[in-house]
Design an enzyme around this catalytic site. Structure first.
Site, short mmCIF file in Angstrom:
data_model
loop_
_atom_site.label_atom_id
_atom_site.label_comp_id
_atom_site.label_asym_id
_atom_site.label_seq_id
_atom_site.Cartn_x
_atom_site.Cartn_y
_atom_site.Cartn_z
N CYS A 1 0.83 -1.20 0.00
CA CYS A 1 0.00 0.00 0.00
C CYS A 1 0.87 1.25 0.00
O CYS A 1 0.48 2.28 -0.57
CB CYS A 1 -0.93 -0.01 1.21
SG CYS A 1 -0.08 -0.12 2.79
N HIS B 1 -1.93 1.09 7.45
CA HIS B 1 -2.27 1.06 6.04
C HIS B 1 -2.11 2.46 5.46
O HIS B 1 -2.42 3.46 6.13
CB HIS B 1 -3.71 0.57 5.85
CG HIS B 1 -4.17 0.56 4.44
ND1 HIS B 1 -3.70 -0.34 3.52
CD2 HIS B 1 -5.06 1.35 3.78
CE1 HIS B 1 -4.28 -0.12 2.36
NE2 HIS B 1 -5.11 0.90 2.50
#
Length: 1281
Positions: free
Chosen positions: A49, A304
């Site tokens: 990510c 994330h």
């Protein structure tokens, strides 16, 4: 430092990935097209990510994208030649070009970065490792610069992102200035202790650092230590300014990482002139606007990344966020409209405060003399105190902002120009009329976003529209901004670049993307056609007839029904036309009706009448049955359709006189089987069964008429309970009960009577009660039938031990049998039918039953009848080699020396009156063993070797040894009656060994004890006690009577050879634990308590522990391990033991008082928690006490010996002294590592892998594992100089 910290969190909306990072789909399923935003996301390979967020930011940096696309294949090479040894192919920029082209031009929801990461030199595991996006930004730029050496693009990274800072030191005495210049591609700004980006830049480039006092500066011109001032300024500003926020820090006091989650604001546009060297340049040269924010969600050990990006070229389709489009209450909608016009309230901005005050009024205006009071109510401070010094009087401020405020009602009220009060609220006309404002207000409501400022949230594969105001939500919290990307406002985009994703994309990449789009479109069309193709089974009316309320095929062997593959997106009319073309000979109308095969036959439901609807809308799915007919009748018979006419298949039972049934059964076994199926209980008279179907909407009277029965006949329904009893009966015979339907039920339908498929319906005529079979009692008919015409199936198995025989080796035969027939006769008939008379002489056979698992049961006694032996008729018996026991004998399994396993046990037949000694002798002779040092043991419920048969002179019948039981022939003499065999372990306590417990002059020291523990022949065991690991050493076994006391056990343990050198002052210096698994479970208490009372059984493990002082624990005294927390640290002082008396009070208050007395502290200052070593967690023991009303009975105090704590010997109690320690968290670094290790083990088990440390943890419990080492982020680049 933070290269491997950011582990992905499983969240809703994240990509579901396979081990290789690709979305798990069907083999031929194409990727989905782009969503509403018309922008392409990037697939997450498992932990990329951070890479996806940076790549999207670079893609939406048009100048970066176009500079990369400007490099042709003549400079970079061709990817097709990368494997050629002499070719110089710059793989990284080429793969980045291809990825950007796919993201811009290929119609797919998300693109893969697998080829790009392969060019980085990353292996498959690198895709799952987590890294820092700031680190990646620098490494990727460095890799691109090295890849583009000696090309026209070698300096484009430097041109776009390079800036310089000049550091100056000014001597306060001579004025000499010493300067040093440094380059940067991004600025790292502080977050800790700073409230905004502007404040951080002010501290970096405006504030001066003074060298004074003990920290003087040596001036080169003065040649001595002087007072000086150090400062830094921005000298050269790049077109793109990247700000990296230092969200992650390290606490050197606690030695742990943490994330700064406090509020940290940053502007959408910023002027950097105050932070630069003074020049004559215009302000526009220093003006920047925000276009990308990379956001990190989570903590310092997991999270994330995603990005908020402004679509500068408007390549995407911006739409209002979904939550703004959902219908809500009127009040909520009103608030949303207000949010469009009202700026966010900022306490330092008087303009936003005044606008908020006015907009929140119902009249959209405020009396001028009340504005100051409303301001004080809003912010808690007056205008004069907070704003007058900077902005002057409030009236002057309103006049200076005449473009925002206006006076109405003859100057008595102030309003916003965008929100004029309505005429009915104030009769006076406004002093500055603006008739167009109210007319343009609806347009303002509809315009959600200013033109050119489209913002999107690019979260891996997902791209959604956001508002510019959503950026403010990322100022603080666990989900907050991590990197900021600004661009100069002077950078204007050409008009042809707007809404043109092909702008300056190389032609070969455009062509490649177009070809990929064509392939994707073909795949989608093919996949859509496949997904929408249904297989239809057509039933033609010419092949069916109406019988028993349902459609039945014509003839015994019905013809195969034609199948049709059809697109369910087409209409019913198209389907009808296709069937017309298949059936060329069809004449007249054609009706298509949905059908379903039921036990009674084929039934019709709804007819497709509308030719204009699609099959999908008509509810036609795969494998649907369609009946093709004229819509009226089948072979002249009217067909009733619909769910209410579903046919029910009933079993019609009638009395039957079967004089001819018995000879047929005797002559032909197959006929016997049919007889068994057609008769209930068989015999000279029985019940004949017949399956008949009836329409579910038919009445019971119509059913009687269809059966052709006279009106006086009775219809009976079988009792549900009676049926279950019959099915569970030993032979299937006996009596069964039937309920007579009352006359009123004759007008009720089968559906109303809840009759289902398979239900039995007994039809009796009045003369049937003349037979002894039927008895009428009220409305209940009892049917009594004999049971002498049944059968048994016998299966021949030549090899008993082979469970997996070929099916053809097993011969089967049906033998007519009755309940009174001897099993010897059944066996004789089976042997004759199977033609086994030619077997070698002396070869015997026996009959054995099979249980539900397929295991052979002991042979049945052939002297008994079928009924007496408990054999059910119409079941299967197995004919096996071997002998069958007589009625006075037992069939036993036995094994030698171990618990039996499949196929290794042996069989023996002995008399029930045989003694244990005689049985043992017979077993030893059977296996060829001799000697007297053997004894017999039974198996326990766990199928393990259990207790010995102590009385060797008792018969097997007296000991209740049953047929088929398994005995174990065990080596060794029979232990005396009432004696226990206990395995003894020695507790290797490090404290005891080093300190020594023996205070006698001539006794061995603790050091000598530790030497004896190093015997290589000894067995060691690592166990847990209260979370601490303790090493145990096996010292032998003792045999002792269960009537002996604990004192006797301690004395006998000291006689073991391994403990001969141990000398204790008294046996009170020895503690005895009982072991359960790998834990010290409980301490044995009471010196005079017998081992039977202590519930010790033979084979148990006990552990002896040496003590430094005498101990005699009472039943309610609990031995606890306690340790006090180190103030300010995640650690504890060494643990110590304490005895807590819980006999009178076992509440938390009692334990807290005991510990307070031990440490000399106040009970209220202690915080307690119990350690859970298997979960690496601490369960806090609450200080809360129950308040009970005087009127109510006193509530029983909470006991720590019960749920949920269940305190027991050896438990670990953590203690926090709140007077000196503010940290209420009991977790240690070892616990954190243990929890991480458990999570890794769970993840490995989920992936089907064996945890790497599993074997080590079995060998050494309690040993913690450090966090896996961080992996440095790197990108491999070839040499192109």
């Amino acid at each position: 430092m933070f290269g491997n910290l950011f582990e992905e969190e499983e969240e809703e909306g994240f990509s579901s990935l396979s081990s290789k990072g690709r979305v798990v789909k069907g083999v031929d399923e194409p990727p989905p097209p782009r969503g509403k935003s018309n922008l392409c996301g990037i697939k997450n390979q498992g932990g990329t990510c951070y890479l996806n967020s940076l790549l999207q930011t670079l893609l939406f940096t048009p100048e970066f994208r176009e500079a990369l696309f400007s490099l042709g294949q003549e400079e970079l090479g061709r990817l097709e030649d990368k494997d050629k040894p002499e070719a110089k192919v710059r793989v990284i920029p080429l793969e980045l070009q291809r990825l950007f082209a796919r993201l811009l031009l290929v119609d797919q929801q998300s693109a893969s970065t697998a080829d790009l990461t392969d060019s980085f030199g990353w292996n498959s595991s690198e895709g799952t490792n987590q890294h820092d996006v700031q680190e990646l930004n620098r490494i990727l730029f460095s890799a691109l610069e090295h890849s583009l050496v000696d090309t026209s693009g070698s300096a484009f990274i430097h041109r776009l992102y390079h800036g310089t800072i000049v550091n100056s030191i000014v001597c306060k005495e001579c004025g000499n200035v010493s300067q040093r210049q440094e380059d940067f591609l991004d600025l790292t700004v502080c977050v800790c202790g700073v409230l905004s980006l502007e404040e951080a830049l002010w501290n970096m480039f405006v504030e001066e650092e003074l060298f004074e006092g003990n920290n003087l500066y040596r001036c080169a011109q003065c040649d001595r230590l002087v007072t000086a001032a150090k400062s830094a300024k921005l000298r050269k500003l790049p077109p793109f300014m990247t700000m990296s926020l230092l969200r992650f820090s390290f606490d050197f006091a606690k030695f742990e990482r943490y994330k700064e989650t406090g509020r940290y604001t940053f502007p959408l546009s910023i002027n950097l002139r105050p932070f630069c060297e003074p020049t004559d340049a215009e302000d526009s040269d220093y003006s920047y606007e925000l276009f990308s924010v990379i956001i990190h969600k989570g903590g310092c050990y997991g999270g994330h990344y995603h990005a908020y990006i402004r679509d500068i070229d408007e390549l995407g389709q911006w739409e209002p966020p979904e939550e703004d489009c959902k219908p809500k209450a009127q009040k909520k909608a009103k608030e949303n409209v207000q949010e469009v016009h009202e700026p966010k309230l900022q306490e330092d901005d008087p303009l936003s405060i005044l606008m908020a005050i006015i907009s929140q009024e119902s009249s959209k205006s405020v009396l001028l003399d009340q504005l100051g009071q409303k301001l004080m109510d809003k912010i808690g401070s007056s205008w004069s105190k907070k704003f007058r010094k900077q902005y002057g009087p409030i009236g002057k401020f309103l006049q200076s902002h005449s473009d925002v405020f206006m006076l109405v009602s003859n100057g008595t009220r102030v309003a916003l120009k965008a929100n004029l009060p309505s005429p009915d609220q104030h009769n006076e006309p406004p002093t500055a009329p603006d008739g167009g404002a109210s007319e343009h207000q609806p347009e303002a409501d509809q315009k959600h976003e200013p033109e050119g400022s489209h913002w999107f949230d690019l979260n891996d594969s997902t791209v959604t529209s956001i508002r510019e105001s959503d950026i403010e939500k990322q100022f603080q919290g666990k989900e907050s901004a991590y990197m900021l990307f600004y661009r100069k406002t002077q950078l204007h985009r050409p008009a042809e670049a707007r809404n043109n994703p092909q702008y300056k994309v190389p032609t070969h990449l455009v062509q490649r993307a177009q070809e990929e789009n064509v392939k994707l479109q073909e795949m989608r069309e093919k996949c859509e056609a496949t997904n929408n193709t249904v297989e239809l089974c057509l039933h033609l009316a010419s092949s069916y007839r109406l019988e028993n309320g349902a459609l039945q095929p014509v003839g015994k062997e019905p013809s195969e029904n034609p199948a049709l593959s059809f697109d369910r997106r087409k209409t019913v009319g198209d389907l009808r036309l296709a069937i017309y073309q298949m059936q060329e000979l069809w004449e007249g109308d054609m009706a298509l009706t949905v059908a379903k095969s039921l036990p009674a036959g084929l039934h019709l439901y709804n007819t497709l009448t509308d030719d204009n609807i699609s099959l999908n809308s008509a509810g036609i799915y795969n494998n649907t049955d369609l009946f093709v007919w004229n819509g009226r009748d089948v072979c002249g018979a009217t067909v009733l359709t619909g769910a209410e006419w579903e046919p029910v298949l009933l079993t019609v039972v009638r009395p039957f006189l079967g004089e001819d049934a018995e000879p047929a059964a005797a002559e032909d076994p197959d006929a016997c089987e049919e007889s068994g199926a057609a008769f209930q209980n068989g015999g000279e008279s029985g019940l004949k069964k017949e399956a008949r179907g009836f329409a579910g909407g038919s009445t019971l009277g119509e059913v009687k008429e269809a059966l052709g029965e006279p009106k006086e006949s009775l219809l009976c329904q079988e009792h549900r309970a009676g049926r279950r009893r019959e099915e569970g009966a030993g032979e299937g015979g006996g009596a069964s009960g039937w309920r007579v339907f009352p006359p009123d039920d004759m007008q009720r339908t089968l559906k109303e009577l809840s009759l289902r498929d398979g239900d039995a319906l007994l039809v009796l005529e009045p003369q049937s009660f003349d037979s002894s079979m039927f008895t009428l009692n009220g409305d209940v008919v009892t049917v009594t039938t004999p049971s002498d015409c049944r059968w048994l199936q016998v299966e021949f198995r030549p090899h008993v031990k082979e469970e997996e025989e070929e099916e053809e080796e097993r011969k089967k035969v049906k033998v007519p049998a009755t309940g009174n027939m001897l099993l010897s006769e059944v066996k004789q008939r089976a042997v004759e039918e199977l033609q086994l008379q030619e077997q070698p002489a002396g070869a015997g056979f026996c009959l054995r039953q099979i249980d539900c698992t397929g295991k052979l049961l002991p042979p049945v006694c052939e002297e008994l009848s079928v009924r007496d032996a408990g054999v059910r008729l119409m079941t299967t018996l197995t004919l096996c080699p071997g002998s069958s026991p007589r009625a006075s004998q037992l069939f036993l399994h036995f094994t030698v020396g171990m618990a039996p396993s499949a196929g290794l046990e042996m069989d023996i037949i002995v008399e029930k009156t045989c003694t244990v000694r005689e049985c043992l002798k017979a077993m030893l002779e059977a296996v060829g063993l001799d000697g007297s040092c053997w004894h017999l043991r039974k198996l326990d419920w766990c199928e393990e070797v259990g207790e010995p048969l102590m009385d060797e002179d008792a018969s097997l019948a007296e000991l209740r040894i049953s047929n088929g039981e398994t005995l174990v022939v065990t080596e060794g003499h029979l232990p005396p009656k009432g004696f226990l065999t206990l395995t003894v372990w020695l507790h290797q306590d490090p404290k005891t060994i080093t300190a020594g417990f023996n205070h006698t002059d001539n006794g061995p020291t603790g050091e000598q004890m530790s030497l004896s523990a190093d015997d290589p022949h000894d067995q060691s065991l690592l166990v847990l006690c209260g979370g601490n690991a303790a090493e145990l050493r096996s010292v032998g076994q003792v045999e002792i009577s269960d009537e002996a006391t604990l004192e006797d056990l301690k004395t006998q343990v000291l006689t073991l050879p391994a403990l001969q050198d141990v000398c204790l002052p008294t046996i009170g210096f020895m503690r005895v634990w009982q072991l359960e698994g790998s834990r010290l479970a409980r301490i044995l208490r009471g010196q005079q308590a017998t081992l039977r009372k202590l519930k010790l059984t033979s084979g148990a493990d006990v552990c002896v522990q040496q003590l430094l002082k005498e101990e005699d624990l009472r039943p309610k005294e609990v031995l606890l391990n306690i340790k006090m927390g180190v103030p300010g640290e995640k650690s504890y002082y060494p643990a110590e033991e304490i005895v807590w008396d819980a006999s009178h009070d076992s509440s938390p208050r009692s334990l807290r008082s005991c510990l307070a007395a031990h440490y000399g502290l106040s009970p209220d200052s202690l915080l307690l928690a119990k350690h859970q070593p298997d979960k690496y967690t601490w369960e806090e023991i609450s200080n809360w006490t129950q308040q009970v009303s005087k009127k109510k009975k006193k509530k029983k105090a909470e006991s720590l010996l019960g749920a949920p704590f269940h305190l027991k010997d050896g438990d670990m109690i953590g203690i926090k002294n709140l007077l000196v320690d503010n940290n209420r968290d009991f977790i240690t670094q070892e616990d954190v590592q243990g929890q991480q290790r458990l999570r890794e083990q769970v993840e490995q088990r989920r992936k089907g892998e064996q945890p790497a440390e599993h074997a080590a943890s079995q060998k050494k419990a309690g040993q913690t594992k450090s966090r896996k080492p961080e992996v440095a982020l790197s990108i491999n680049v070839g040499v192109f100089r």
